[in-house]
Scaffold this motif. Structure first.
Motif, PDB file in Angstrom:
ATOM      1  N   GLY A   1     -13.683  -0.076  -2.020  1.00 19.06           N
ATOM      2  CA  GLY A   1     -12.601  -0.386  -1.494  1.00 19.06           C
ATOM      3  C   GLY A   1     -11.172  -0.414  -2.266  1.00 19.06           C
TER       4      GLY A   1
ATOM      5  N   LYS B   1     -20.353  -0.498  -1.700  1.00 18.82           N
ATOM      6  CA  LYS B   1     -19.104  -0.372  -0.837  1.00 18.82           C
ATOM      7  C   LYS B   1     -17.998  -0.404  -1.754  1.00 18.82           C
ATOM      8  CE  LYS B   1     -20.991  -3.703   2.520  1.00 18.82           C
ATOM      9  NZ  LYS B   1     -21.003  -4.802   3.118  1.00 18.82           N
TER      10      LYS B   1
ATOM     11  N   LYS C   1     -10.838  -0.355   3.253  1.00 17.26           N
ATOM     12  CA  LYS C   1     -12.256   0.108   2.705  1.00 17.26           C
ATOM     13  C   LYS C   1     -12.613   1.741   2.820  1.00 17.26           C
ATOM     14  CE  LYS C   1     -14.211  -4.412   4.016  1.00 17.26           C
ATOM     15  NZ  LYS C   1     -13.019  -5.146   4.110  1.00 17.26           N
TER      16      LYS C   1
END
Length: 372
Positions: free
Chosen positions: A16, A14, A6
């Motif tokens: 990653g 988010k 991540k």
């Protein structure tokens, strides 16, 4: 696809990287390094290696730009973006929900290729600037290569075949023309399956004739074929479940158990009699303590079963998705699919009233799937 590493959050999304993305970096690094070494043999090995590494990293940055553009526009259209993961064959944006109208669907799709073209313009301008200041032909070549590859990326993604962006554009166009989103999604997915089979055939022929690029086309074709098939099934499932509420598909008043029971006793005295595969755990006040499934029961080593309680072996409450009886089933599906045990509990206020399992969803789809 879960992220192995991540990286943080950008614009509320988010970010990653999957471990397989290393394959893309290594492949591009090898191709660029060997190509530049052949084109510019007068340059040092260190320069060739450095330029190859820079090219690979900046290309991954281009893929990130492509995906973050999708995510930003999707959020502006009111959709929830769970995250972006870079992997072997590019990037994947995890977007929950569907666009409410064809125009929004088109906007989310077209912005990806537009971002790739913008990246190409940036790298082309950089190549011109490096040439202007006399930075050296090696670095001009790297910038030029990145400009060209982003143009190719944009062109490839515009092919009208799901799950490529062009497939989304085709879906939006068919949706606008026919007024039927499900039919549009199915036809875009079928176009994707056809394109995936073409790439498999192309890759197989190249591989048989000794071209190493054939393996790449084989992997890409298989990925597109599988993803297109999944999108077609998802479209049909969404059509079957449209209008249904959680109360319509759930198993009412599920059997429960106490978290204090030992695993061994529960296996012998309960599971053989009740014939269920999952049991919510409630304490003496009726509060939810976890979810125990048959798979979790048998995962406990035999020697530990007499001393291990159901509470200790169960899925914790925070990891079990919950739903309201009046919630649309289609809103629950993403949470259900992401859950470790693929089960959701239904509460009316604080009272447990039902459970939703994959079998419940399959049964509802079978009963409501449109017949052609």
């Amino acid at each position: 696809m879960g992220a192995t590493l991540k990286l943080g959050t950008v614009a509320g999304v988010k970010i990653g990287v999957h471990w397989s993305a290393l394959g893309t970096v290594v492949l591009l690094f090898a191709l660029v390094t060997s190509g530049l070494a052949h084109a510019y043999p007068d340059q040092s090995t260190v320069a060739h290696v450095a330029s190859g590494l820079v090219a690979a990293v900046l290309f991954m940055a281009s893929l990130f730009t492509h995906e973050i553009a999708h995510a930003v526009v999707a959020k502006r259209q009111g959709l929830e973006v769970e995250g972006i993961t870079l992997w072997l064959l590019g990037g994947v944006s995890s977007i929950r929900g569907e666009a409410s109208r064809p125009r929004a669907d088109f906007a989310i799709a077209i912005v990806g290729p537009a971002a790739s073209l913008a990246s190409a313009l940036v790298f082309a301008a950089l190549a011109w600037f490096l040439a202007f200041i006399g930075a050296g032909p090696l670095w001009v070549a790297v910038a030029s290569y990145l400009a060209v590859i982003n143009v190719l990326l944009a062109a490839f993604n515009l092919i009208p075949a799901a799950p490529l962006d062009g497939g989304r554009i085709l879906r939006a166009a068919l949706w606008a023309a026919r007024g039927d989103r499900v039919s549009a999604a199915v036809w875009a997915a079928r176009a994707g399956r056809g394109f995936g089979m073409f790439l498999l055939l192309l890759g197989g022929m190249e591989f048989l004739f000794g071209y190493s690029a054939g393996l790449w086309w084989l992997m890409l074709g298989l990925f597109i074929l599988l993803m297109a098939g999944a999108e077609e099934r998802q479209a049909q499932t969404g059509a079957a479940l449209a209008g249904l509420r959680v109360r319509d598909v759930m198993t009412q008043d599920p059997d429960t158990a106490s978290g204090d029971l030992p695993v061994e006793a529960f296996l012998h005295d309960y599971t053989l009699v009740r014939r269920h595969s999952s049991f919510p755990l409630l304490d003496e006040r009726g509060r939810f303590e976890g979810l125990i499934t048959f798979d979790r029961l048998i995962a406990v080593p035999a020697r530990e079963r007499p001393t291990t309680t159901l509470r200790e072996a169960a899925c914790p409450p925070g990891e079990v998705p919950v739903a309201d009886p009046g919630e649309p089933v289609t809103d629950l599906l993403p949470r259900l699919s992401a859950a470790a045990d693929r089960r959701a509990l239904v509460f009316s206020g604080d009272r447990l009233v039902g459970i939703v399992t994959p079998s419940d969803i399959s049964r509802a789809v079978a009963l409501h799937l449109p017949r052609s």
